[in-house]
Design an enzyme around this catalytic site. Structure first.
Site, mmCIF file in Angstrom:
data_model
loop_
_atom_site.group_PDB
_atom_site.id
_atom_site.type_symbol
_atom_site.label_atom_id
_atom_site.label_comp_id
_atom_site.label_asym_id
_atom_site.label_seq_id
_atom_site.Cartn_x
_atom_site.Cartn_y
_atom_site.Cartn_z
ATOM 1 N N ARG A 162 11.157 -1.796 11.225
ATOM 2 C CA ARG A 162 10.127 -1.436 12.201
ATOM 3 C C ARG A 162 10.029 -2.511 13.276
ATOM 4 N NH1 ARG A 162 4.890 0.164 8.659
ATOM 5 N NH2 ARG A 162 3.921 -1.024 10.340
ATOM 6 N N LYS A 177 0.831 -1.208 0.000
ATOM 7 C CA LYS A 177 0.000 0.000 0.000
ATOM 8 C C LYS A 177 0.871 1.267 0.000
ATOM 9 C CE LYS A 177 -2.219 -1.240 3.784
ATOM 10 N NZ LYS A 177 -1.512 -2.512 4.083
ATOM 11 N N ARG A 184 11.329 -5.859 4.958
ATOM 12 C CA ARG A 184 11.053 -4.425 4.779
ATOM 13 C C ARG A 184 12.029 -3.574 5.586
ATOM 14 N NH1 ARG A 184 5.089 -1.959 5.447
ATOM 15 N NH2 ARG A 184 5.163 -2.850 7.551
ATOM 16 N N ARG A 228 -9.931 0.298 9.082
ATOM 17 C CA ARG A 228 -9.426 -1.057 9.303
ATOM 18 C C ARG A 228 -10.453 -1.920 10.020
ATOM 19 N NH1 ARG A 228 -3.603 0.118 9.189
ATOM 20 N NH2 ARG A 228 -2.360 -1.747 9.424
ATOM 21 N N ARG A 288 -0.358 -9.579 13.345
ATOM 22 C CA ARG A 288 -0.978 -8.561 12.488
ATOM 23 C C ARG A 288 -1.794 -9.212 11.382
ATOM 24 N NH1 ARG A 288 4.090 -5.522 10.811
ATOM 25 N NH2 ARG A 288 2.769 -4.045 9.717
HETATM 26 P P1 ADP Z 1 1.160 -1.691 7.493
HETATM 27 O O1 ADP Z 1 1.739 -0.582 6.624
HETATM 28 O O2 ADP Z 1 2.167 -2.734 7.744
HETATM 29 O O3 ADP Z 1 -0.133 -2.189 6.982
HETATM 30 P P2 ADP Z 1 0.488 0.412 9.316
HETATM 31 O O4 ADP Z 1 1.730 1.243 9.254
HETATM 32 O O5 ADP Z 1 -0.657 0.844 8.485
HETATM 33 O O6 ADP Z 1 0.890 -1.070 8.935
HETATM 34 O O7 ADP Z 1 -0.001 0.274 10.811
HETATM 35 C C1 ADP Z 1 0.874 0.015 11.873
HETATM 36 C C2 ADP Z 1 0.077 -0.158 13.165
HETATM 37 O O8 ADP Z 1 -0.630 1.048 13.472
HETATM 38 C C3 ADP Z 1 -1.006 -1.230 13.128
HETATM 39 O O9 ADP Z 1 -0.481 -2.526 13.392
HETATM 40 C C4 ADP Z 1 -1.955 -0.740 14.222
HETATM 41 O O10 ADP Z 1 -1.444 -1.029 15.521
HETATM 42 C C5 ADP Z 1 -1.909 0.756 14.057
HETATM 43 N N1 ADP Z 1 -2.972 1.249 13.133
HETATM 44 C C6 ADP Z 1 -2.788 1.834 11.911
HETATM 45 N N2 ADP Z 1 -3.971 2.177 11.361
HETATM 46 C C7 ADP Z 1 -4.936 1.814 12.243
HETATM 47 C C8 ADP Z 1 -6.363 1.891 12.253
HETATM 48 N N3 ADP Z 1 -7.055 2.418 11.217
HETATM 49 N N4 ADP Z 1 -7.017 1.407 13.328
HETATM 50 C C9 ADP Z 1 -6.358 0.882 14.374
HETATM 51 N N5 ADP Z 1 -5.024 0.761 14.429
HETATM 52 C C10 ADP Z 1 -4.298 1.232 13.384
HETATM 53 P P1 ADP Z 2 2.096 -1.872 3.194
HETATM 54 O O1 ADP Z 2 2.100 -0.360 3.172
HETATM 55 O O2 ADP Z 2 0.881 -2.452 2.538
HETATM 56 O O3 ADP Z 2 2.356 -2.435 4.553
HETATM 57 P P2 ADP Z 2 4.695 -1.639 1.820
HETATM 58 O O4 ADP Z 2 4.457 -0.749 0.662
HETATM 59 O O5 ADP Z 2 5.408 -1.081 2.999
HETATM 60 O O6 ADP Z 2 3.316 -2.366 2.271
HETATM 61 O O7 ADP Z 2 5.496 -2.927 1.266
HETATM 62 C C1 ADP Z 2 5.917 -3.986 2.138
HETATM 63 C C2 ADP Z 2 7.282 -4.517 1.662
HETATM 64 O O8 ADP Z 2 7.136 -5.207 0.412
HETATM 65 C C3 ADP Z 2 8.320 -3.423 1.414
HETATM 66 O O9 ADP Z 2 9.571 -3.893 1.834
HETATM 67 C C4 ADP Z 2 8.267 -3.187 -0.104
HETATM 68 O O10 ADP Z 2 9.537 -2.760 -0.616
HETATM 69 C C5 ADP Z 2 7.895 -4.569 -0.633
HETATM 70 N N1 ADP Z 2 7.010 -4.532 -1.819
HETATM 71 C C6 ADP Z 2 5.989 -3.662 -2.065
HETATM 72 N N2 ADP Z 2 5.351 -3.964 -3.224
HETATM 73 C C7 ADP Z 2 5.970 -5.067 -3.718
HETATM 74 C C8 ADP Z 2 5.775 -5.883 -4.898
HETATM 75 N N3 ADP Z 2 4.788 -5.616 -5.765
HETATM 76 N N4 ADP Z 2 6.589 -6.947 -5.065
HETATM 77 C C9 ADP Z 2 7.573 -7.225 -4.157
HETATM 78 N N5 ADP Z 2 7.811 -6.499 -3.041
HETATM 79 C C10 ADP Z 2 7.031 -5.439 -2.812
#
Ligand code: ADP
Ligand code: ADP
Length: 224
Positions: A163, A16, A130, A91, A174
């Site tokens: 992270r 994302k 990541r 979420r 998660r």
């Molecule tokens: P990822 O990019 O790996 O999907 P995020 O950076 O979006 O993770 O979120 C990291 C953490 O922040 C989540 O595991 C949760 O604890 C908290 N968080 C983020 N967005 C929300 C939300 N909309 N509602 C509740 N908790 C959230």
């Molecule tokens: P999210 O915001 O959904 O948690 P991220 O954009 O942070 O996801 O991506 C999670 C990990 O996967 C990062 O290390 C990123 O570089 C890698 N990644 C993202 N998109 C792709 C893809 N299409 N193929 C392989 N690796 C990817």
């Protein structure tokens, strides 16, 4: 011009943030990422940060009543009046309902919910590799998208970190939180007729092409 009110949906690690960087540039949208907002609050030690930290470290969701107000306020800011890209919100179904009610009150509606689909195994591979710039938030992967110089951000030379919640035990937690609390939104937004699904296991540039084409089509349809 019609507003582009977009949501990115998908499991942690779906890509994302990676896609958001490109889409916000394509369409000049403010990027509202709840994870980034919460991490900044934790780093600054604000009241929100203090409330959120324990949940985040455990890979659990921050309670709805803590996060909903923060995001709805953010949507009122001037840069979000002509459109936005939300990442990480909603979420849960109550978060989606609160957002829907707020938009309705403002006479606005969602343009699309962009679901980036990837398997659990791929999530584990991605999150364990990541790395992020502590300063800019720019995302890398040790294998799939490495920086030019190991451990250092290409953009500004800042240090890359892992992270705390990208450790194996927390990743599993998660993922189960995603399946239980967030995945029901797929059905919710399908019923609302706004869900668009993308194969997130394709390379980043290909996923981006598909999303950009879809948004361009939606815009065109809106003008007809
Ligand atoms: P990822 O990019 O790996 O999907 P995020 O950076 O979006 O993770 O979120 C990291 C953490 O922040 C989540 O595991 C949760 O604890 C908290 N968080 C983020 N967005 C929300 C939300 N909309 N509602 C509740 N908790 C959230
Ligand atoms: P999210 O915001 O959904 O948690 P991220 O954009 O942070 O996801 O991506 C999670 C990990 O996967 C990062 O290390 C990123 O570089 C890698 N990644 C993202 N998109 C792709 C893809 N299409 N193929 C392989 N690796 C990817």
């Amino acid at each position: 011009m019609a507003e582009l009110n977009l949501i990115l949906l998908g499991p942690p690690g779906a890509g994302k943030g990676t896609q958001a960087e490109r889409i916000t540039e394509d369409f000049n949208l403010p990027y509202i990422a709840t994870g980034n907002i919460l991490r900044a609050a934790v780093a600054e030690g604000t009241e929100l940060g203090l409330k959120a930290k324990g949940y985040m470290d455990a890979g659990a969701l921050v309670p709805d009543e803590v996060i909903i107000g923060v995001i709805l306020d953010r949507l009122q800011e001037s840069d979000a009046q002509d459109g936005f890209l939300l990442d990480g919100f909603p979420r849960t179904v109550p978060q989606a309902e609160a957002l829907g009610a707020e938009l309705k009150e403002l006479g606005r509606e969602l343009t699309a919910v962009l679901l980036i689909d990837v398997s659990d195994d791929e999530v584990v591979r991605r999150l364990s590799g990541r790395r992020v710039s502590a300063k800019t938030g720019r995302v890398y992967h040790v294998e799939f998208d490495p920086p030019k110089r190991e451990g250092v951000c290409d953009v500004d030379g800042s240090r890359l970190i892992q992270r705390d919640d990208d450790k194996p035990e927390t990743i599993r937690n998660r993922l189960s939180v995603y399946h239980e609390s967030t995945e029901p939104l797929v059905g919710y937004y399908t019923e609302e007729g706004v869900l668009r699904r993308f194969d997130g296991e394709r390379p980043p540039a290909e996923v981006h092409d598909h999303i950009r084409a879809q948004i361009a089509t939606l815009r065109l349809e809106d003008r007809l």
